[in-house]
Design an enzyme around this catalytic site. Sequence first.
Site, PDB file in Angstrom:
ATOM      1  N   ASP A 153      43.838  30.178  38.857  1.00  0.00           N
ATOM      2  CA  ASP A 153      43.928  31.528  39.332  1.00  0.00           C
ATOM      3  C   ASP A 153      44.306  31.773  40.871  1.00  0.00           C
ATOM      4  O   ASP A 153      43.520  30.955  41.666  1.00  0.00           O
ATOM      5  CB  ASP A 153      42.687  32.163  39.054  1.00  0.00           C
ATOM      6  CG  ASP A 153      42.646  32.593  37.692  1.00  0.00           C
ATOM      7  OD1 ASP A 153      42.288  31.929  36.511  1.00  0.00           O
ATOM      8  OD2 ASP A 153      43.096  33.978  37.511  1.00  0.00           O
ATOM      9  N   ASP A 257      45.752  36.896  39.480  1.00  0.00           N
ATOM     10  CA  ASP A 257      44.489  37.697  39.124  1.00  0.00           C
ATOM     11  C   ASP A 257      45.190  39.029  39.483  1.00  0.00           C
ATOM     12  O   ASP A 257      45.276  39.373  40.746  1.00  0.00           O
ATOM     13  CB  ASP A 257      43.290  37.280  39.594  1.00  0.00           C
ATOM     14  CG  ASP A 257      42.173  38.033  39.236  1.00  0.00           C
ATOM     15  OD1 ASP A 257      41.867  37.999  38.020  1.00  0.00           O
ATOM     16  OD2 ASP A 257      41.609  38.700  39.991  1.00  0.00           O
ATOM     17  N   GLU A 306      58.173  38.532  47.004  1.00  0.00           N
ATOM     18  CA  GLU A 306      58.121  37.825  48.313  1.00  0.00           C
ATOM     19  C   GLU A 306      57.224  36.488  48.014  1.00  0.00           C
ATOM     20  O   GLU A 306      57.751  35.237  48.351  1.00  0.00           O
ATOM     21  CB  GLU A 306      57.159  38.776  49.219  1.00  0.00           C
ATOM     22  CG  GLU A 306      58.005  39.711  49.842  1.00  0.00           C
ATOM     23  CD  GLU A 306      57.137  40.688  50.838  1.00  0.00           C
ATOM     24  OE1 GLU A 306      56.651  40.139  51.797  1.00  0.00           O
ATOM     25  OE2 GLU A 306      56.978  41.837  50.461  1.00  0.00           O
ATOM     26  N   HIS A 386      38.979  35.050  29.195  1.00  0.00           N
ATOM     27  CA  HIS A 386      37.785  34.973  29.607  1.00  0.00           C
ATOM     28  C   HIS A 386      37.026  36.372  29.563  1.00  0.00           C
ATOM     29  O   HIS A 386      36.081  36.536  29.973  1.00  0.00           O
ATOM     30  CB  HIS A 386      37.426  33.991  30.718  1.00  0.00           C
ATOM     31  CG  HIS A 386      38.381  34.925  31.552  1.00  0.00           C
ATOM     32  ND1 HIS A 386      39.687  34.690  31.857  1.00  0.00           N
ATOM     33  CD2 HIS A 386      38.148  35.509  32.726  1.00  0.00           C
ATOM     34  CE1 HIS A 386      40.036  35.473  32.762  1.00  0.00           C
ATOM     35  NE2 HIS A 386      38.920  35.834  33.415  1.00  0.00           N
ATOM     36  N   ASP A 387      37.767  37.396  29.124  1.00  0.00           N
ATOM     37  CA  ASP A 387      37.348  38.840  29.482  1.00  0.00           C
ATOM     38  C   ASP A 387      37.239  39.393  28.031  1.00  0.00           C
ATOM     39  O   ASP A 387      36.831  40.740  28.048  1.00  0.00           O
ATOM     40  CB  ASP A 387      38.124  39.857  30.431  1.00  0.00           C
ATOM     41  CG  ASP A 387      38.355  39.278  31.685  1.00  0.00           C
ATOM     42  OD1 ASP A 387      37.447  38.538  32.247  1.00  0.00           O
ATOM     43  OD2 ASP A 387      39.642  39.477  32.200  1.00  0.00           O
TER      44      ASP A 387
HETATM   45  C1  NOJ Z   1      40.488  39.835  36.088  1.00  0.00           C
HETATM   46  C2  NOJ Z   1      39.840  38.613  35.417  1.00  0.00           C
HETATM   47  O1  NOJ Z   1      40.437  38.061  34.575  1.00  0.00           O
HETATM   48  C3  NOJ Z   1      38.457  38.935  35.477  1.00  0.00           C
HETATM   49  O2  NOJ Z   1      37.640  38.040  34.887  1.00  0.00           O
HETATM   50  C4  NOJ Z   1      37.957  39.258  36.887  1.00  0.00           C
HETATM   51  O3  NOJ Z   1      36.646  39.770  36.726  1.00  0.00           O
HETATM   52  C5  NOJ Z   1      38.784  40.330  37.569  1.00  0.00           C
HETATM   53  N1  NOJ Z   1      40.014  40.128  37.243  1.00  0.00           N
HETATM   54  C6  NOJ Z   1      38.323  40.454  39.020  1.00  0.00           C
HETATM   55  O4  NOJ Z   1      38.955  39.638  39.581  1.00  0.00           O
END
Ligand code: NOJ
Length: 598
Positions: A153, A257, A306, A386-387
């Site tokens: 990331d 991200d 860019e 992971h979310d």
């Molecule tokens: C997306 C990421 O997948 C998540 O886990 C994170 O909390 C947020 N962006 C903020 O960086």
Amino acid sequence: MNLHQIRAVYKTQRKENSFHNIQGNNYISTTLSPRTCSRNMVMPADFPEFISSGTPDMEWWKKTTVYQIYPRSFCDTNGDGIGDIQGIIEKLDYLEDLGYETIWISPFTQSPQRDFGYDISDYHSISPQYGDMPLFEKLVQELHRRNMKLIFDLVLNHTSNEHAWFKESASSRDNPKADWYIWKDGKGKNGTKPPNNWRAMAGNRAWTYYPARKQFNYTAFLPFQPDLNYHNPEVKQAMFDVARFWLNKGVDGFRLDIISAIYEDPDLRRNPLSLRLAPSDKSLTIFFQNLKNNFLQEKSFEFATELRSVVDEFDNPRRILIGESHGEEELIKQFCYNNGRNGLNAIFLFKAISTPFKAESYREMLMTFEKHFPEPLVPTLVFANHDRTRVITRLGGSIEKAKLLALFQFTCRGIPFTYFGDEIGIPRVRIPLKQGKDAIAIQHKWLPQFLVDRSVEILNRDECRTPMLWNENPNAGFCAVLASPWLPIAGNFKEINVEKQLAEPHSLLNFYKKVIHLRKETPALHNGSLEIAHDLCNKKILAYYRISNGEKYMILLNMSPSRVRNPVNNANILLSTHHQSEESQLQPFEGRVMISGR
Ligand code: NOJ
């Protein structure tokens, strides 16, 4: 059929079928249904060259398969209950054996860990929880020695509020970093009302008041993750140098991200109302607000081009950029090419995650993605991360459906991403909001638990971040027996774990292994065009072809709980989700890859 048998059949049948294929593209156009798509797509006039050019080695990213590791939860080797880089190194043989070619690791640099690494306080050093720089360098070496790649990331949009830059910036209005973040005067008589109505993606208000500056600070996500100000050229250069620092260390690319949030409307125009309460994978909305003016700005698309130039300074091998953004395909594809300029290699397509697991919905989804991401663009479908809720839980706990989804994901166009543990079917582990360690859970802990339990989507992201299940020892082999894992271990780890599934020939894990290897060894499956066989599709069946250099494969998925008659006379089954496959009919939720003789 084991993998060796599959390979043997595949090789013989390839030879046997080669006379059908001799005419290459003519063959395709004369034998396919006229209602096929993808080949007929019209390329935009300003289509970028880079995506389709280059030697096969430069195009490695198009055919790779990616395994996402959440480092806290993968493998702990020092007994602190938190996974570490040494743990990843020790499990590389496992990933190589499965057939994965790339790993994506969620952030492991210095951070107060309030958002577990997505709040960075130093971009240039490794968090001691995970290891140190020599260990990271060893990880890169170990991967490259296996001919595998590493992406991780790059959190460009924001830092932690504990980053030295932010501390300086927040201290006064006239320090050297005063303009590195987004500061605005408030409204109202005393300037104590936020500058506008913007909400952040996490649902909270986007503005936080800082008395030392008597100003509001903007955050696109959580209040402790202040957005960097990309209108300031110093910020841009500093962050491009962060990218260069890691590229110099041999990193093969980045997952970007929240790339949708890099710029905001400079005039701070109010966001319009939306009818949606919950966030959606289609558009950027939350709590009845359309986040139109603080996300997905034209300048963010330009920014992608860019960043492309920076990454292209390193071309041996070519490095890749994959962006995280919600929103309509029409809009987000501009991250990949914008005004005739090359941008990101791919953008995640989150719509896949919330598309109902039904043949007609999947067909529509494929058509949409093929329409907006025709070759040489690469649609990159998201089914987990992971979310989000774990795949197996979303599929009602069905292993059959999980195999079918894997078959679909590894045989359609795009880069397949697997979130760690989905290959063995780790389920969502229920953890009450009030016990949540996740910052989103903490922010919403006032919500009644019964409401949260009824939602398919998790609010407490701990529930999809529980440790990897390696074996049936206490703590599932994730950490030492006497250690305390940072999150609970899934209760059914004695049934669901790597060791057990490796020993069961028809396990989900062994199916992943077969389908990954099949994709790797079959050019049409990793770089062929995709054509939907509309004439065979219906409420139960999804069928499509993958075609490359005269090779043609049919993928047939029965996405229904009933048996269906096999609509094609074809015995050349290369792989089935079911070990006892019958030629004349497909079993409930059976999927097949076949050499197509049509
Ligand atoms: C997306 C990421 O997948 C998540 O886990 C994170 O909390 C947020 N962006 C903020 O960086």
